[in-house]
Design a protein around this motif. Structure first.
Motif, PDB file in Angstrom:
ATOM      1  N   HIS A 564       3.810  -4.168  -2.287  1.00 36.63           N
ATOM      2  CA  HIS A 564       3.666  -5.028  -3.466  1.00 36.63           C
ATOM      3  C   HIS A 564       2.826  -6.256  -3.098  1.00 36.63           C
ATOM      4  CE1 HIS A 564       4.501  -7.433  -6.994  1.00 36.63           C
ATOM      5  NE2 HIS A 564       5.117  -8.358  -6.269  1.00 36.63           N
ATOM      6  N   GLU A 565       1.677  -6.361  -3.733  1.00 36.58           N
ATOM      7  CA  GLU A 565       0.809  -7.519  -3.558  1.00 36.58           C
ATOM      8  C   GLU A 565       0.558  -7.835  -2.084  1.00 36.58           C
ATOM      9  OE1 GLU A 565      -0.631  -8.637  -6.119  1.00 36.58           O
ATOM     10  OE2 GLU A 565       0.620  -7.676  -7.643  1.00 36.58           O
ATOM     11  N   GLY A 566       0.258  -6.789  -1.299  1.00 37.32           N
ATOM     12  CA  GLY A 566      -0.048  -6.987   0.114  1.00 37.32           C
ATOM     13  C   GLY A 566       1.162  -7.114   1.012  1.00 37.32           C
ATOM     14  N   HIS A 567       2.373  -7.059   0.442  1.00 35.86           N
ATOM     15  CA  HIS A 567       3.589  -7.157   1.243  1.00 35.86           C
ATOM     16  C   HIS A 567       4.287  -5.793   1.295  1.00 35.86           C
ATOM     17  CE1 HIS A 567       3.302 -11.531   1.454  1.00 35.86           C
ATOM     18  NE2 HIS A 567       3.029 -11.529   0.152  1.00 35.86           N
ATOM     19  N   SER A 568       4.947  -5.528   2.424  1.00 40.36           N
ATOM     20  CA  SER A 568       5.615  -4.256   2.630  1.00 40.36           C
ATOM     21  C   SER A 568       7.106  -4.476   2.845  1.00 40.36           C
ATOM     22  CB  SER A 568       5.020  -3.525   3.843  1.00 40.36           C
ATOM     23  OG  SER A 568       5.665  -2.303   4.070  1.00 40.36           O
ATOM     24  N   SER A 569       7.942  -3.632   2.201  1.00 40.72           N
ATOM     25  CA  SER A 569       9.390  -3.723   2.349  1.00 40.72           C
ATOM     26  C   SER A 569       9.951  -2.335   2.661  1.00 40.72           C
ATOM     27  CB  SER A 569      10.049  -4.235   1.058  1.00 40.72           C
ATOM     28  OG  SER A 569       9.522  -5.489   0.688  1.00 40.72           O
ATOM     29  N   PRO A 570      10.932  -2.258   3.573  1.00 43.30           N
ATOM     30  CA  PRO A 570      11.542  -0.952   3.856  1.00 43.30           C
ATOM     31  C   PRO A 570      12.386  -0.480   2.681  1.00 43.30           C
ATOM     32  CG  PRO A 570      12.743  -2.681   4.981  1.00 43.30           C
ATOM     33  CD  PRO A 570      11.550  -3.343   4.367  1.00 43.30           C
ATOM     34  N   CYS A 571      12.577   0.815   2.591  1.00 44.70           N
ATOM     35  CA  CYS A 571      13.396   1.363   1.513  1.00 44.70           C
ATOM     36  C   CYS A 571      14.862   1.322   1.898  1.00 44.70           C
ATOM     37  CB  CYS A 571      12.970   2.784   1.169  1.00 44.70           C
ATOM     38  SG  CYS A 571      13.732   4.058   2.199  1.00 44.70           S
TER      39      CYS A 571
END
Length: 662
Positions: A564-571
């Motif tokens: 999202h918008e250049g940011h990454s988050s784990p599921c």
């Protein structure tokens, strides 16, 4: 509240989980199945009454499967499990049998002397019957019956096995009602009945017996017996149980009338080792055996399933050639004198002529000093925390014309795992759930039809081993599966044909056409390409409210992230879905979210969300109610605030990183 949360999330995300929470594999782990079948298979036959025990008899050249249950034998069409005939074998003399033990539980079904030979417990009075074809060759009729002690156990839970070899019937079953006097015997046929010397085994549990043919040397053919027994060494550091392989010559007729008459003269046994020899750590209890026969007997392989005292199971692989080397070259444990000629255990045309010196070694020192180690020696081929109970192994010719072995392992929770043997490292291809209610009672492989027939207490299921449509999303998905049964063709992922695209050895997708979009790195995806290939869910959400998004897990060996918008988050994994939660929608939370799957050098977009801000009408602001039509998609991820607080608490406790517990 947690129960309500689970239901809410499950319905909103469209979950229809076929797998229990505790059994869900952990993402990114190579020790779990890569792929889970989406649904429980329902093909097969369901019993009218659940069976406490079942036994199969099946030969690949036939379409007939015989199934033994309680008081009956079924003849099924193996292609669709349709009942062709049912034969009732009720207990004789029910009035004399103990209360609750009057059933005739079928324990033996063998093709013997041109008939179907069936034995059962018969109300604690073991009995056998021959089922002969009728005149019109459309059904069977019972015309002979025999006393079955030593072939069938008195109670189905007692240990037993049977084997037919060249018109002879071999069996292991107790001679006494208490389960004692259990040994391996030749019980009927053209050769002399023979049995074991009492001191050869100590409280054995027989697992399997197999005849290994030698087309060029039939007089040296052996019957191999696999079992575990109590260790005679009672020292604290000694293992309480020891797994064994023993062998007997097919031509063995016993000794002379003066010495060892009707006793095996060729019986030898050796310790079967599976574990870590350098650490003296072993899986001691043999669970199941599958023998993969080869044209050249030297290449015949034995796949052995073991359990341990620390709740793990292992598969070790042996060759008959290695087993024979131990029997032919090892010294005899406890025997210090010169080894007589012929060597003890040697197959001879007339065993009654063997000298007493040779037979005496077999009688008093049948155990080999050396142990039988696996092909991988330093460690088992495969170790798992799953409690496997049955094993079968299929040989598959892949598109590259090479043959690969696939292990089919049944768990105690009704699942079948497909495990690829390609090199020294196992690869767990898939998991298929067949039953939620019981463990596997019987299992037969039809390698020609590529089917696995599995018996449970409530049903018989047939598994198509070529379910290639499950990997049909793209060439990369098909290749990454490393499933020798499947290859990518112009028709998609289909049963393997010559010229199909595969990479069984390592699953590298470079073999796929470079034009396939899924092979491109994420940074090369254009927005319009993603939108065209993947469903974009558009939601209008009021500020200040929580929201969740989900995407399906296609591979448990992949790593999933939300971008999202250049940011990454784990599921956050919940059963077969990856979730992303937003506790309170703020300005920075709106925009596009992409669920990304990465496996090896393959990256693909699984799902995309576009979140837009919706202004709540003033009259609804105090009550925080939302017009049901605020979302442009029925799969709305709106979560009430109280639920979100509860969910956050669960995450803090760490219980939702892998699963949600109600």
């Amino acid at each position: 509240m947690m129960g309500l949360l689970y239901i809410c999330l499950g319905l909103a995300a469209g979950f229809l989980p076929a797998f229990g929470v505790k059994d869900t594999p952990t993402l990114g782990s190579k020790n779990t199945p890569r792929f889970l079948s989406k649904e429980i298979l329902r093909a097969g036959l369901r019993y009218e009454v659940n069976q406490i025990h079942s036994v199969f008899s099946y030969h690949e050249d036939s379409d007939e499967l015989f199934v033994g249950g309680t008081d009956f034998v079924l003849k099924l069409d193996v292609n669709d499990c349709r009942i062709i005939e049912k034969y009732y074998l009720n207990t004789t003399g029910r009035q004399q049998c103990p209360e609750g033990l009057c059933e005739n539980v079928i324990t033996v079904i063998e093709t013997f002397q041109d008939s179907l030979f069936v034995c059962g417990t018969n109300g604690n009075k073991p009995q056998c019957w021959k089922l002969f074809p009728s005149v019109k060759n459309q059904s069977h009729e019972i015309v002979e019956s025999y006393e079955g002690t030593g072939i069938s156990p008195f109670v189905y839970t007692q240990n037993s096995l049977s084997l037919t070899v060249d018109g002879d019937l071999y069996a292991a079953a107790p001679l006494n009602f208490d389960g004692s006097s259990l040994q391996f015997r030749r019980k009927a046929g053209g050769r002399t009945n023979c049995w074991m010397y009492d001191n050869w085994v100590l409280e054995p549990t027989f697992i399997s017996a197999s005849w290994v043919k030698r087309k060029d040397d039939p007089e040296n053919e052996k019957i191999y017996l696999f079992f575990w027994e109590k260790n005679s060494d009672h020292s604290p550091e000694a293992d309480p149980w020891i797994s064994r392989v023993a062998r007997i010559c097919k031509v063995d007729e016993g000794g002379s009338k003066r010495f060892f008459q009707n006793m095996w003269t060729s019986f030898l046994k050796a310790r079967l080792v599976c574990g870590f020899p350098e650490e003296s750590l072993y899986f001691n209890r043999l669970q199941d055996i599958y023998v993969m026969h080869a044209e050249d007997w030297h290449d015949t392989r034995v796949y052995a399933l073991f359990t341990s005292s620390w709740n793990s199971t292992a598969v070790c692989i042996y060759s008959i050639e290695m087993i024979e080397q131990i029997f032919e070259n090892s010294t005899f444990r406890g025997y210090k004198e010169e080894i007589p000629i012929p060597r003890p255990g040697t197959c001879v045309k007339n065993s009654r002529s063997l000298p007493p010196s040779t037979i005496s070694v077999v009688k008093d020192h049948p155990e080999m000093t050396d142990w039988v180690h696996s092909l991988h020696y330093t460690a088992p081929f495969y170790i798992s925390g799953n409690n496997y109970t049955k094993i079968a192994v299929d040989q598959v010719q892949a598109a590259d014309q090479q043959t690969y072995n696939v292990l089919l392992l049944a768990t105690d929770s009704g699942k079948i795992h497909k495990v690829l043997e390609a090199g020294s490292q196992p690869f767990i291809i898939s998991e298929t759930q067949l039953s939620n209610n019981s463990t596997v009672q019987a299992m037969k492989l039809d390698s020609k039809k590529k089917k696995l027939i599995v018996g449970f207490s409530e049903k018989i299921s047939t598994v198509d081993l070529q379910r290639c449509e499950e990997y049909n999303s793209s060439c990369a998905d098909c290749v990454l599966a490393r499933d020798p049964y499947c290859a990518w063709t112009a028709s998609g992922c289909t049963p393997t044909t010559r010229g199909g695209i595969q990479n069984i050895v390592d699953g590298g997708i470079s073999v796929c056409n470079e034009a396939v979009n899924e092979q491109m790195p994420l940074k090369r995806y254009k927005r319009e390409e993603i939108s065209a290939r993947h469903l974009r869910l558009v939601h209008s959400i009021p500020g200040g409210l929580p929201f969740y998004m989900s995407c399906p897990i296609d591979s448990y060996h992949a790593v999933y992230t939300w971008e999202h918008e250049g940011h990454s988050s784990p599921c956050l994994q919940m059963l077969s879905n990856c979730l992303h939660f937003i506790p309170s929608m703020e300005k920075q939370n709106y925009g596009n979210y992409i669920c990304i799957s990465r496996e090896k050098n393959y990256t693909k977009v699984v799902k995309e969300y576009q979140l837009m801000e919706q202004v709540i009408p003033v009259e609804n602001e105090n009550r925080k109610t939302v017009d049901p039509s605020f979302s442009q998609n029925k799969a709305s991820g709106l979560v009430p605030k109280m639920m979100w607080i509860t969910l956050q608490f669960a995450i803090v406790l760490g219980s939702l990183s892998v699963r949600i517990i109600i």
